[in-house]
Design an enzyme around this catalytic site. Structure first.
Site, PDB file in Angstrom:
ATOM      1  N   ASP A 107       0.846  -1.186   0.000  1.00 47.07           N
ATOM      2  CA  ASP A 107       0.000   0.000   0.000  1.00 47.07           C
ATOM      3  C   ASP A 107       0.887   1.244   0.000  1.00 47.07           C
ATOM      4  O   ASP A 107       1.880   1.323   0.730  1.00 47.07           O
ATOM      5  CB  ASP A 107      -0.929   0.009   1.224  1.00 47.07           C
ATOM      6  CG  ASP A 107      -2.078   0.986   1.061  1.00 47.07           C
ATOM      7  OD1 ASP A 107      -3.229   0.533   0.912  1.00 47.07           O
ATOM      8  OD2 ASP A 107      -1.821   2.222   1.074  1.00 47.07           O
ATOM      9  N   ILE A 108       0.506   2.227  -0.799  1.00 45.81           N
ATOM     10  CA  ILE A 108       1.311   3.451  -0.938  1.00 45.81           C
ATOM     11  C   ILE A 108       1.267   4.301   0.332  1.00 45.81           C
ATOM     12  O   ILE A 108       2.149   5.120   0.570  1.00 45.81           O
ATOM     13  CB  ILE A 108       0.817   4.255  -2.168  1.00 45.81           C
ATOM     14  CG1 ILE A 108       1.915   5.124  -2.741  1.00 45.81           C
ATOM     15  CG2 ILE A 108      -0.452   5.044  -1.876  1.00 45.81           C
ATOM     16  CD1 ILE A 108       1.609   5.647  -4.138  1.00 45.81           C
TER      17      ILE A 108
ATOM     18  N   ASN B  82     -12.758  -3.244   2.409  1.00 41.36           N
ATOM     19  CA  ASN B  82     -13.720  -2.141   2.408  1.00 41.36           C
ATOM     20  C   ASN B  82     -14.605  -2.284   1.175  1.00 41.36           C
ATOM     21  O   ASN B  82     -14.100  -2.503   0.064  1.00 41.36           O
ATOM     22  CB  ASN B  82     -12.984  -0.802   2.373  1.00 41.36           C
ATOM     23  CG  ASN B  82     -12.134  -0.587   3.607  1.00 41.36           C
ATOM     24  OD1 ASN B  82     -12.525  -0.958   4.709  1.00 41.36           O
ATOM     25  ND2 ASN B  82     -10.956  -0.006   3.430  1.00 41.36           N
TER      26      ASN B  82
ATOM     27  N   VAL C 158     -11.047   2.832  -3.802  1.00 41.76           N
ATOM     28  CA  VAL C 158     -10.635   2.328  -5.116  1.00 41.76           C
ATOM     29  C   VAL C 158     -11.575   1.193  -5.501  1.00 41.76           C
ATOM     30  O   VAL C 158     -11.661   0.178  -4.794  1.00 41.76           O
ATOM     31  CB  VAL C 158      -9.168   1.845  -5.103  1.00 41.76           C
ATOM     32  CG1 VAL C 158      -8.790   1.253  -6.454  1.00 41.76           C
ATOM     33  CG2 VAL C 158      -8.222   2.991  -4.736  1.00 41.76           C
TER      34      VAL C 158
ATOM     35  N   HIS D  47     -10.133  -5.344  -3.642  1.00 43.04           N
ATOM     36  CA  HIS D  47      -8.819  -5.565  -3.040  1.00 43.04           C
ATOM     37  C   HIS D  47      -9.006  -5.907  -1.573  1.00 43.04           C
ATOM     38  O   HIS D  47      -9.927  -5.402  -0.931  1.00 43.04           O
ATOM     39  CB  HIS D  47      -7.928  -4.328  -3.186  1.00 43.04           C
ATOM     40  CG  HIS D  47      -8.545  -3.070  -2.650  1.00 43.04           C
ATOM     41  ND1 HIS D  47      -9.467  -2.329  -3.372  1.00 43.04           N
ATOM     42  CD2 HIS D  47      -8.392  -2.423  -1.466  1.00 43.04           C
ATOM     43  CE1 HIS D  47      -9.849  -1.283  -2.657  1.00 43.04           C
ATOM     44  NE2 HIS D  47      -9.218  -1.323  -1.482  1.00 43.04           N
TER      45      HIS D  47
ATOM     46  N   HIS E 299      -6.958  -5.603   2.033  1.00 41.60           N
ATOM     47  CA  HIS E 299      -5.807  -5.075   2.752  1.00 41.60           C
ATOM     48  C   HIS E 299      -5.305  -6.177   3.680  1.00 41.60           C
ATOM     49  O   HIS E 299      -6.106  -6.827   4.352  1.00 41.60           O
ATOM     50  CB  HIS E 299      -6.213  -3.891   3.641  1.00 41.60           C
ATOM     51  CG  HIS E 299      -6.718  -2.694   2.909  1.00 41.60           C
ATOM     52  ND1 HIS E 299      -5.968  -1.547   2.753  1.00 41.60           N
ATOM     53  CD2 HIS E 299      -7.912  -2.446   2.308  1.00 41.60           C
ATOM     54  CE1 HIS E 299      -6.681  -0.644   2.081  1.00 41.60           C
ATOM     55  NE2 HIS E 299      -7.863  -1.159   1.809  1.00 41.60           N
TER      56      HIS E 299
HETATM   57  P1  AMP Z   1      -9.856   1.456   0.056  1.00 43.39           P
HETATM   58  O1  AMP Z   1     -10.425   1.526  -1.354  1.00 43.39           O
HETATM   59  O2  AMP Z   1     -10.381   2.546   0.936  1.00 43.39           O
HETATM   60  O3  AMP Z   1     -10.015   0.097   0.664  1.00 43.39           O
HETATM   61  O4  AMP Z   1      -8.303   1.699  -0.001  1.00 43.39           O
HETATM   62  C1  AMP Z   1      -7.557   1.896  -1.155  1.00 43.39           C
HETATM   63  C2  AMP Z   1      -6.097   1.782  -0.772  1.00 43.39           C
HETATM   64  O5  AMP Z   1      -5.322   1.854  -1.953  1.00 43.39           O
HETATM   65  C3  AMP Z   1      -5.592   2.885   0.181  1.00 43.39           C
HETATM   66  O6  AMP Z   1      -5.076   2.271   1.369  1.00 43.39           O
HETATM   67  C4  AMP Z   1      -4.499   3.574  -0.641  1.00 43.39           C
HETATM   68  O7  AMP Z   1      -3.413   3.990   0.147  1.00 43.39           O
HETATM   69  C5  AMP Z   1      -4.118   2.504  -1.639  1.00 43.39           C
HETATM   70  N1  AMP Z   1      -3.557   3.003  -2.889  1.00 43.39           N
HETATM   71  C6  AMP Z   1      -4.084   3.974  -3.678  1.00 43.39           C
HETATM   72  N2  AMP Z   1      -3.296   4.162  -4.754  1.00 43.39           N
HETATM   73  C7  AMP Z   1      -2.276   3.290  -4.643  1.00 43.39           C
HETATM   74  C8  AMP Z   1      -1.129   3.012  -5.444  1.00 43.39           C
HETATM   75  N3  AMP Z   1      -0.875   3.655  -6.588  1.00 43.39           N
HETATM   76  N4  AMP Z   1      -0.265   2.049  -5.007  1.00 43.39           N
HETATM   77  C9  AMP Z   1      -0.487   1.401  -3.859  1.00 43.39           C
HETATM   78  N5  AMP Z   1      -1.562   1.612  -3.064  1.00 43.39           N
HETATM   79  C10 AMP Z   1      -2.432   2.554  -3.445  1.00 43.39           C
END
Ligand code: AMP
Ligand code: ZN
Length: 119
Positions: free
Chosen positions: A32-33, A88, A97, A101, A103
């Site tokens: 995760d970024i 989520n 996003v 996915h 986590h």
């Molecule tokens: P969520 O959709 O809330 O479950 O979380 C989306 C996750 O994607 C967040 O924890 C972000 O930090 C992560 N994220 C967004 N863009 C990137 C990226 N380019 N590379 C890695 N992780 C990412």
């Protein structure tokens, strides 16, 4: 959001770089970024499925494989004594996003409680 402008689809194609934890024909895991724990990576199907709410019976094998590799990846990343998986989903789950996915969170000390209790 469709597959064309999905950031995780663009990570799958390599158009957006990522720090990979694992890749095979069907799955990709990457850090995760914006990590929220010493170990924090995401595992995604390469197939664009918008969320867990959109899973269909034809995705069973894919999702079984996805969940099946989490433990070995978490251990390899250093979370040897357990981890937490969060998926989520949608507005209520505050999914940002819209490409399915999970986590994987862990590290050396126990994670905080899952959801803070209201006072
Ligand atoms: P969520 O959709 O809330 O479950 O979380 C989306 C996750 O994607 C967040 O924890 C972000 O930090 C992560 N994220 C967004 N863009 C990137 C990226 N380019 N590379 C890695 N992780 C990412
Ligand atoms: Zn996608």
């Amino acid at each position: 959001m469709n597959a064309e402008n999905c950031i995780f689809c663009r990570i799958v194609t390599g158009e957006i770089p990522s720090r990979k934890v694992h890749e095979d024909d069907d799955l990709l895991a990457f850090h995760d970024i914006n990590p929220l724990a010493p170990v924090h990576f995401l595992v995604i199907p390469k197939l664009h499925i918008p969320s867990m709410a959109g899973l269909e019976p034809r995705h069973e094998q894919l999702m079984g494989r996805l969940m099946g590799i989490v433990g070995s990846l978490a251990a390899r990343e250093g979370s040897v004594d357990g981890f937490r998986v969060i998926c989520n989903t949608g507005r209520i789950g505050r999914q940002d996003v819209h490409h399915l996915h999970v986590h994987v969170l862990g590290g050396q000390s126990p994670l905080p409680g899952m959801i803070a209790r209201p006072e």
